[in-house]
Scaffold this motif. Structure first.
Motif, PDB file in Angstrom:
ATOM      1  N   CYS A   1       0.796  -1.210  -0.131  1.00  0.00           N
ATOM      2  CA  CYS A   1      -0.097  -0.010  -0.012  1.00  0.00           C
ATOM      3  C   CYS A   1       0.879   1.164  -0.068  1.00  0.00           C
ATOM      4  CB  CYS A   1      -0.953  -0.025   1.020  1.00  0.00           C
ATOM      5  SG  CYS A   1      -1.789   1.583   1.469  1.00  0.00           S
TER       6      CYS A   1
ATOM      7  N   CYS B   1      -5.750  -0.493  -4.972  1.00  0.00           N
ATOM      8  CA  CYS B   1      -6.817  -0.808  -4.040  1.00  0.00           C
ATOM      9  C   CYS B   1      -7.420  -1.923  -4.607  1.00  0.00           C
ATOM     10  CB  CYS B   1      -7.798   0.291  -3.580  1.00  0.00           C
ATOM     11  SG  CYS B   1      -6.854   1.574  -2.681  1.00  0.00           S
TER      12      CYS B   1
ATOM     13  N   CYS C   1      -5.730  -5.104  -3.696  1.00  0.00           N
ATOM     14  CA  CYS C   1      -5.582  -5.187  -2.236  1.00  0.00           C
ATOM     15  C   CYS C   1      -6.978  -5.933  -1.706  1.00  0.00           C
ATOM     16  CB  CYS C   1      -5.521  -3.931  -1.350  1.00  0.00           C
ATOM     17  SG  CYS C   1      -5.368  -3.887   0.234  1.00  0.00           S
TER      18      CYS C   1
HETATM   19 FE1  SF4 Z   1      -4.130   0.620   0.687  1.00  0.00          FE
HETATM   20 FE2  SF4 Z   1      -5.363  -1.639   0.461  1.00  0.00          FE
HETATM   21 FE3  SF4 Z   1      -6.550   0.554   1.838  1.00  0.00          FE
HETATM   22 FE4  SF4 Z   1      -5.689   0.695  -0.697  1.00  0.00          FE
HETATM   23  S1  SF4 Z   1      -7.329  -0.750  -0.019  1.00  0.00           S
HETATM   24  S2  SF4 Z   1      -5.641   2.107   0.849  1.00  0.00           S
HETATM   25  S3  SF4 Z   1      -4.026  -0.501  -0.979  1.00  0.00           S
HETATM   26  S4  SF4 Z   1      -4.954  -0.628   2.591  1.00  0.00           S
END
Ligand code: SF4
Ligand code: TRP
Length: 328
Positions: free
Chosen positions: A260, A267, A270
């Motif tokens: 991240c 995202c 993720c």
């Molecule tokens: Fe970071 Fe995952 Fe949140 Fe996106 S979804 S801001 S990659 S932790």
């Protein structure tokens, strides 16, 4: 001998991940360590849903199916319905005679709920005396330990006061039940508020994998991270990262954090990983749930067997209580 655990859940229909991490995960563990009595608090549901009773029977079935599918095992614990045990109501009457209204009025949960519930009138006797009914639930089958979340602590404390008063008036009989505070993981709904059926932000245990993926995709991330090349901030990520924290072992969490911060992934990726974890963690649940749906009779059978085991204990308690109160 193992101590006796008693706990209840209001029938809200299908259960969501918040219920799992708040209550059920803990119950499933307790059934291996204690003698556990778990019941559906359907009378308690009426305190707020007295004007909306159409779905209660179905909600109970769905909830028990979820209990069984998540791993509550009728060979290890007793499951039953509060309303199948009229002795609960009888004990509630006796306890209500000795509980000062002022104790109930100063209950913090009561005060909060009174303010929170604006869409209907809850200035009823039943709503005020919710903890009296809860105390009857616990002490009737002589529960010693009550696994509850922090919000329920005042209710258990009140129950102990009622027990002391009973014992003082009628002679030592009931044991003061003890709260068993469990480590609960707070789970957020996809919109960042507390996960709740009424907010429409919940992921249900019985959601299809594609629905789970869809909901995870809607989860709020770091609002400042607009493009994939922007570094993100896990501490500012509103729902996805906190949910990863619940599902991912610490060693692997570091990698998610790095991906991240360094924008090695977006995202979307993720979220895909999170959705995979949630979907995978529910594989056994889905299998068992499908089995129960093919054979819905098991729900009734489990409740019947639970009742058969628990009712005699309750009857014996009421016999003793009547004797003490000279209601012969
Ligand atoms: Fe970071 Fe995952 Fe949140 Fe996106 S979804 S801001 S990659 S932790
Ligand atoms: N009040 C509990 C809740 O809202 C449900 C409940 C009813 C309960 N009776 C109980 C919990 C007895 C523990 C013991 O979650």
């Amino acid at each position: 001998m193992a101590k006796r655990v008693v706990s209840g859940q209001r029938p809200t229909g299908r259960l969501h991940l918040g219920h799992y991490f708040g209550t059920l995960q803990n119950w499933v563990k307790l059934q291996d360590k204690y003698e556990c009595l778990f019941f559906v608090a359907d009378w308690h549901a009426l305190t707020t849903k007295y004007d909306d009773v159409g779905e209660i029977a179905n909600d109970i079935r769905e909830m028990i199916a979820d209990w069984l599918a998540i791993g509550l095992d009728p060979r290890k614990c007793f499951m039953y319905k509060q309303s199948d045990i009229p002795e609960v109501a009888e004990l509630y009457v006796y306890l209500s005679m000795i509980t000062p209204v002022s104790w109930l009025e100063r209950n913090p949960t009561y005060k909060e709920m009174l303010e929170e519930i604006t869409e209907k009138d809850v200035s009823t006797v039943g709503f005020l005396s919710y903890p009296v009914l809860q105390t009857a639930d616990i002490i009737l089958p002589r529960g010693e330990l009550v696994p509850v979340g922090e919000d329920q602590l005042p209710h258990v404390e009140l129950g102990r006061e009622i027990v002391r008063r009973f014992n003082h008036l009628y002679g030592e009989y009931f044991v003061e039940p003890q709260a068993l505070l469990s480590p609960v993981k707070r789970l957020l709904g996809i919109d960042g508020r507390k996960m709740s059926k009424s907010y429409g932000n919940a992921i249900y245990l019985s959601d299809d994998p594609n629905i789970i993926r869809n909901k995870v995709n809607q989860m709020i991330t770091d609002p400042a991270r607009k493009r994939k090349i922007d570094p993100g901030r896990p501490e500012a990520c509103m729902v996805v990262y906190p949910t990863h924290e619940v599902y991912t072992p610490p060693e692997e969490l570091e990698e998610i954090e790095r991906n991240c911060r360094e924008a090695t992934w977006g995202c979307m990726e993720c979220k895909r990983q999170l959705a995979d974890r949630i979907v995978d963690s529910l594989a056994t649940f889905r299998e068992r749930r499908a089995g129960i749906e093919r054979e819905p009779g098991v729900v009734d059978e489990v409740l019947r067997e639970g009742l058969h085991q628990v009712r005699p204990i309750c009857r014996a308690t009421i016999r003793d209580v009547r004797e003490r109160l000279n209601i012969l």
